[in-house]
Design a protein around this motif. Structure first.
Motif, PDB file in Angstrom:
ATOM      1  N   UNK A  45      66.931  77.882  74.968  1.00 32.38           N
ATOM      2  CA  UNK A  45      66.365  77.109  73.571  1.00 32.38           C
ATOM      3  C   UNK A  45      66.117  75.248  74.144  1.00 32.38           C
ATOM      4  N   UNK A  46      67.197  74.977  74.764  1.00 32.00           N
ATOM      5  CA  UNK A  46      67.188  73.495  74.804  1.00 32.00           C
ATOM      6  C   UNK A  46      66.459  73.376  76.367  1.00 32.00           C
ATOM      7  N   UNK A  47      66.385  74.229  77.251  1.00 35.94           N
ATOM      8  CA  UNK A  47      65.655  73.986  78.532  1.00 35.94           C
ATOM      9  C   UNK A  47      64.132  74.124  78.508  1.00 35.94           C
ATOM     10  N   UNK A  48      63.731  75.161  77.782  1.00 33.16           N
ATOM     11  CA  UNK A  48      62.357  75.738  77.913  1.00 33.16           C
ATOM     12  C   UNK A  48      61.797  75.631  76.386  1.00 33.16           C
ATOM     13  N   UNK A  49      62.332  76.599  75.676  1.00 33.98           N
ATOM     14  CA  UNK A  49      61.406  76.814  74.245  1.00 33.98           C
ATOM     15  C   UNK A  49      61.529  75.674  73.391  1.00 33.98           C
ATOM     16  N   UNK A  50      62.522  74.755  73.428  1.00 38.02           N
ATOM     17  CA  UNK A  50      62.576  73.534  72.533  1.00 38.02           C
ATOM     18  C   UNK A  50      61.530  72.502  72.915  1.00 38.02           C
ATOM     19  N   UNK A  51      61.488  72.187  74.288  1.00 39.48           N
ATOM     20  CA  UNK A  51      60.441  71.237  74.691  1.00 39.48           C
ATOM     21  C   UNK A  51      58.886  71.858  74.627  1.00 39.48           C
ATOM     22  N   UNK A  52      58.952  73.207  74.987  1.00 36.76           N
ATOM     23  CA  UNK A  52      57.743  73.805  75.029  1.00 36.76           C
ATOM     24  C   UNK A  52      56.993  73.727  73.482  1.00 36.76           C
ATOM     25  N   UNK A  53      57.812  74.130  72.682  1.00 39.09           N
ATOM     26  CA  UNK A  53      57.355  74.032  71.438  1.00 39.09           C
ATOM     27  C   UNK A  53      57.163  72.803  70.729  1.00 39.09           C
TER      28      UNK A  53
ATOM     29  N   UNK B 120      43.621  78.149  69.370  1.00 39.50           N
ATOM     30  CA  UNK B 120      43.900  79.538  69.879  1.00 39.50           C
ATOM     31  C   UNK B 120      45.147  79.595  70.751  1.00 39.50           C
ATOM     32  N   UNK B 121      45.021  78.818  71.810  1.00 40.02           N
ATOM     33  CA  UNK B 121      46.186  78.950  72.861  1.00 40.02           C
ATOM     34  C   UNK B 121      47.554  78.507  72.151  1.00 40.02           C
ATOM     35  N   UNK B 122      47.618  77.424  71.273  1.00 37.88           N
ATOM     36  CA  UNK B 122      48.740  77.246  70.496  1.00 37.88           C
ATOM     37  C   UNK B 122      49.239  78.050  69.637  1.00 37.88           C
ATOM     38  N   UNK B 123      48.420  78.807  69.063  1.00 40.69           N
ATOM     39  CA  UNK B 123      48.987  79.983  68.073  1.00 40.69           C
ATOM     40  C   UNK B 123      49.450  81.135  68.797  1.00 40.69           C
ATOM     41  N   UNK B 124      48.817  81.286  70.141  1.00 42.59           N
ATOM     42  CA  UNK B 124      49.533  82.434  71.067  1.00 42.59           C
ATOM     43  C   UNK B 124      50.828  81.997  71.422  1.00 42.59           C
ATOM     44  N   UNK B 125      51.096  80.605  71.773  1.00 42.82           N
ATOM     45  CA  UNK B 125      52.253  80.298  72.319  1.00 42.82           C
ATOM     46  C   UNK B 125      53.357  80.304  71.283  1.00 42.82           C
ATOM     47  N   UNK B 126      52.978  79.903  70.145  1.00 36.52           N
ATOM     48  CA  UNK B 126      53.923  80.055  68.971  1.00 36.52           C
ATOM     49  C   UNK B 126      54.476  81.315  68.700  1.00 36.52           C
ATOM     50  N   UNK B 127      53.415  82.383  68.668  1.00 38.58           N
ATOM     51  CA  UNK B 127      53.770  83.908  68.372  1.00 38.58           C
ATOM     52  C   UNK B 127      54.556  84.276  69.430  1.00 38.58           C
ATOM     53  N   UNK B 128      54.369  83.886  70.599  1.00 43.78           N
ATOM     54  CA  UNK B 128      55.076  84.485  71.550  1.00 43.78           C
ATOM     55  C   UNK B 128      56.483  83.994  71.619  1.00 43.78           C
ATOM     56  N   UNK B 129      56.600  82.851  71.477  1.00 46.99           N
ATOM     57  CA  UNK B 129      58.121  82.106  71.221  1.00 46.99           C
ATOM     58  C   UNK B 129      58.962  82.517  70.382  1.00 46.99           C
TER      59      UNK B 129
ATOM     60  N   UNK C 170      52.451  91.092  71.841  1.00 50.18           N
ATOM     61  CA  UNK C 170      52.841  89.790  72.477  1.00 50.18           C
ATOM     62  C   UNK C 170      52.371  89.592  74.185  1.00 50.18           C
ATOM     63  N   UNK C 171      52.575  90.921  74.855  1.00 51.45           N
ATOM     64  CA  UNK C 171      52.275  90.988  76.437  1.00 51.45           C
ATOM     65  C   UNK C 171      50.611  90.897  76.321  1.00 51.45           C
ATOM     66  N   UNK C 172      50.122  91.633  75.492  1.00 47.66           N
ATOM     67  CA  UNK C 172      48.662  91.648  75.571  1.00 47.66           C
ATOM     68  C   UNK C 172      47.862  90.473  75.540  1.00 47.66           C
ATOM     69  N   UNK C 173      48.437  89.614  74.223  1.00 49.28           N
ATOM     70  CA  UNK C 173      48.116  88.385  73.810  1.00 49.28           C
ATOM     71  C   UNK C 173      48.058  87.341  74.823  1.00 49.28           C
ATOM     72  N   UNK C 174      49.002  87.410  75.580  1.00 45.75           N
ATOM     73  CA  UNK C 174      49.141  86.516  76.671  1.00 45.75           C
ATOM     74  C   UNK C 174      48.102  86.621  77.761  1.00 45.75           C
ATOM     75  N   UNK C 175      47.852  87.945  78.103  1.00 46.13           N
ATOM     76  CA  UNK C 175      46.825  88.187  78.998  1.00 46.13           C
ATOM     77  C   UNK C 175      45.587  87.951  78.425  1.00 46.13           C
TER      78      UNK C 175
END
Length: 503
Positions: free
Chosen positions: A219-227, A300-309, A363-368
């Motif tokens: 959460x500190x190294x990846x998900x937090x800065x990404x979000x 669209x891409x921000x919605x994908x990333x938020x959903x996956x996260x 989630x996996x298909x939406x990333x593709x």
């Protein structure tokens, strides 16, 4: 699913295996699903690897490969888009460095799913331990591509959102400084983020054949800065959209006819304000028409990333072995023991522990689908026409048709029918010069020369006697003779004192 030997089971009930039978020599040890059993003298028993085989149905593993094949199709489309950006002229692609770099980030993300599909990696180091980036090279490569691609997509989406915000809201056109700053920021941040994530957290097989980030400090190294970057880009996008709505409403209100019936003329300040609102609306409308594709792909891409996260973080937290999870999983564990390892009887108890199969597959298909979105919003139909023109010029130029009249003209120019029989022979240009016209529209519909005078020979210019286009020496002064004009002879002295000076 093969049943383990009795030596590996030890004193643990089926289907659990005794942890002491597997010394720590490699793999991702925190990924084991183990629990101490007080009734067996604090003996620790573990579920066989992989854990998803026990929490999902038998066909779940093969269903996750659907996402890999979706990424294969998206990868082909992304490569087509990048090659179009590189090879075709700008008039066909309207390429921009923000679009090119965003597509490259999507390609890195797609490679994370394509490599395991070709390599077929083993998810487990041994019977109870999953592989990680230290024990599996495929895991390290796929995890690195996944993290780097996710970072690159978010950073370049943020850069595009910032550029659109500056153009519309602040009337600032991004120049060379923004270009170099975006290149440095858009690629250095993913590199630094990948290095920190791999060194501090790492990746391992969590579900499916693609390695994902581990739970420790994720959460500190990846998900937090990404979000954080995703939220910042989303806020900028909403501010830009709000400003466009504000400009439209202001222009709409200013365009309304006034209800005042007085005949007073409008003041100067009101006319200037109305004109300014209309000009702002036209400027914003032009930018929106040009940039709506970029704005759409940002959302669209921000919605994908938020959903996956959100889905992955919740899955990650639900699979961490602790006292709370063991208490929650007691009915499921007891069912496995009573059913002698028949997981199908215990799947209803596992539904409350993990996400449903539909959500994980979504989630996996939406990333593709990121590659499809790039082609949909960044690609253009003119690219197909551009490729047709490209191959036509490369492979069909040597078979161009040459008429018999053209060959006869090369030997006897008099046989060519001219617009004027006395004109000079026509100077015919080669097809190469016609196709390389500086006019961008000339490659499609070169306009015929409507100036027929171009082929008529030039006529000799006769300078009139009364022309003053060039200096003349002064003529000799002579007596004025009324007979040389239309004046009557007797009118020379009426009312005028005419004097003639000689010499």
């Amino acid at each position: 699913m093969s049943s383990p030997s009795s030596d590996l089971k030890g004193s643990c009930p089926s289907p659990f295996l005794q942890e002491s039978a597997f010394p720590i020599t490699g793999g991702f040890v925190p990924g084991r699903f183990c629990m101490p059993i007080a009734e067996l003298q604090n003996l620790t028993c573990c579920l066989p690897c992989p854990l998803t085989d026990w929490t999902y149905s038998d066909g779940f593993e093969s269903q996750t490969e659907i996402a890999n094949w979706v990424n294969v199709a998206a990868f082909i489309l992304s490569i087509y888009l990048i090659l179009s950006f590189i090879v075709l002229p700008v008039k066909y692609t309207h390429r921009h460095y923000l679009s090119v770099c965003l597509t490259l980030g999507v390609v890195f993300l797609e490679l994370a799913f394509i490599i395991p599909l070709a390599a077929k990696p083993d998810q487990c180091y041994n019977e109870i331990t999953p592989n990680d980036m230290h024990s599996s090279g495929v895991c390290a490569i796929s995890g690195a591509f996944l993290l780097f691609g996710g970072w690159a997509i978010i950073i370049w989406v943020f850069c595009r959102s910032l550029a659109l915000h500056l153009q519309i809201c602040w009337e600032v056109v991004p120049g060379d400084k923004f270009f170099y700053a975006s290149l440095a920021f858009g690629w250095l941040i993913p590199i630094v983020g990948l290095a920190l994530t791999l060194s501090l957290t790492g990746v391992s097989f969590r579900f499916g054949n693609v390695c994902h980030i581990n739970h420790k400090d994720a959460l500190q190294d990846f998900w937090g800065p990404l979000l954080a970057f995703a939220a910042l880009g989303l806020v900028l996008q909403f501010i830009t959209i709000g400003y466009c709505v504000h400009v439209y409403m202001k222009s709409f209100l200013d365009d309304k006819p006034t209800t005042n019936a007085s005949s007073q003329a409008p003041t100067y300040s009101n006319s200037v304000r109305t004109l300014s609102a209309r000009q702002t609306y036209r400027r914003v409308k032009k930018l929106v028409v040009l940039q709506w594709r970029g704005a759409s792909i940002v959302l669209v891409i921000i919605a994908e990333v938020v959903f996956f996260s959100v889905v992955f973080v919740s899955m990650d937290n639900s699979t961490q072995v602790n006292e709370q999870l063991l208490q929650k999983a007691t009915p499921w564990i007891s069912c496995l023991v009573l059913a002698q390892g028949d997981k199908n009887q215990c799947l209803p108890y596992a539904r409350g522990l993990v996400k449903s199969e539909g959500v994980v597959l979504a989630v996996l298909i939406i990333l593709g689908l990121s590659g499809f979105w790039c082609l949909m919003f960044l690609g253009r139909w003119h690219m197909t026409q551009g490729w047709m023109e490209f191959f036509r010029l490369r492979f069909h130029r040597q078979h161009e048709f040459v008429s018999a009249d053209a060959r006869r003209l090369s030997t006897d120019p008099r046989t060519y029918e001219m617009l004027s029989g006395t004109g000079p022979p026509l100077n015919i240009q080669s097809p190469d010069r016609v196709l390389t016209s500086p006019n961008p529209r000339s490659d499609f519909s070169p306009e015929p020369d409507s100036k027929r005078d171009h082929f008529i020979p030039a006529r000799a210019y006769v300078n009139p006697d009364s022309s003053y286009s060039y200096p003349r020496p002064p003529s000799h002064l002579q007596d004025w003779d009324p007979k040389s004009t239309h004046a009557k002879p007797g009118e020379a002295g009426k009312g005028y004192d005419v004097k003639i000076y000689k010499g």
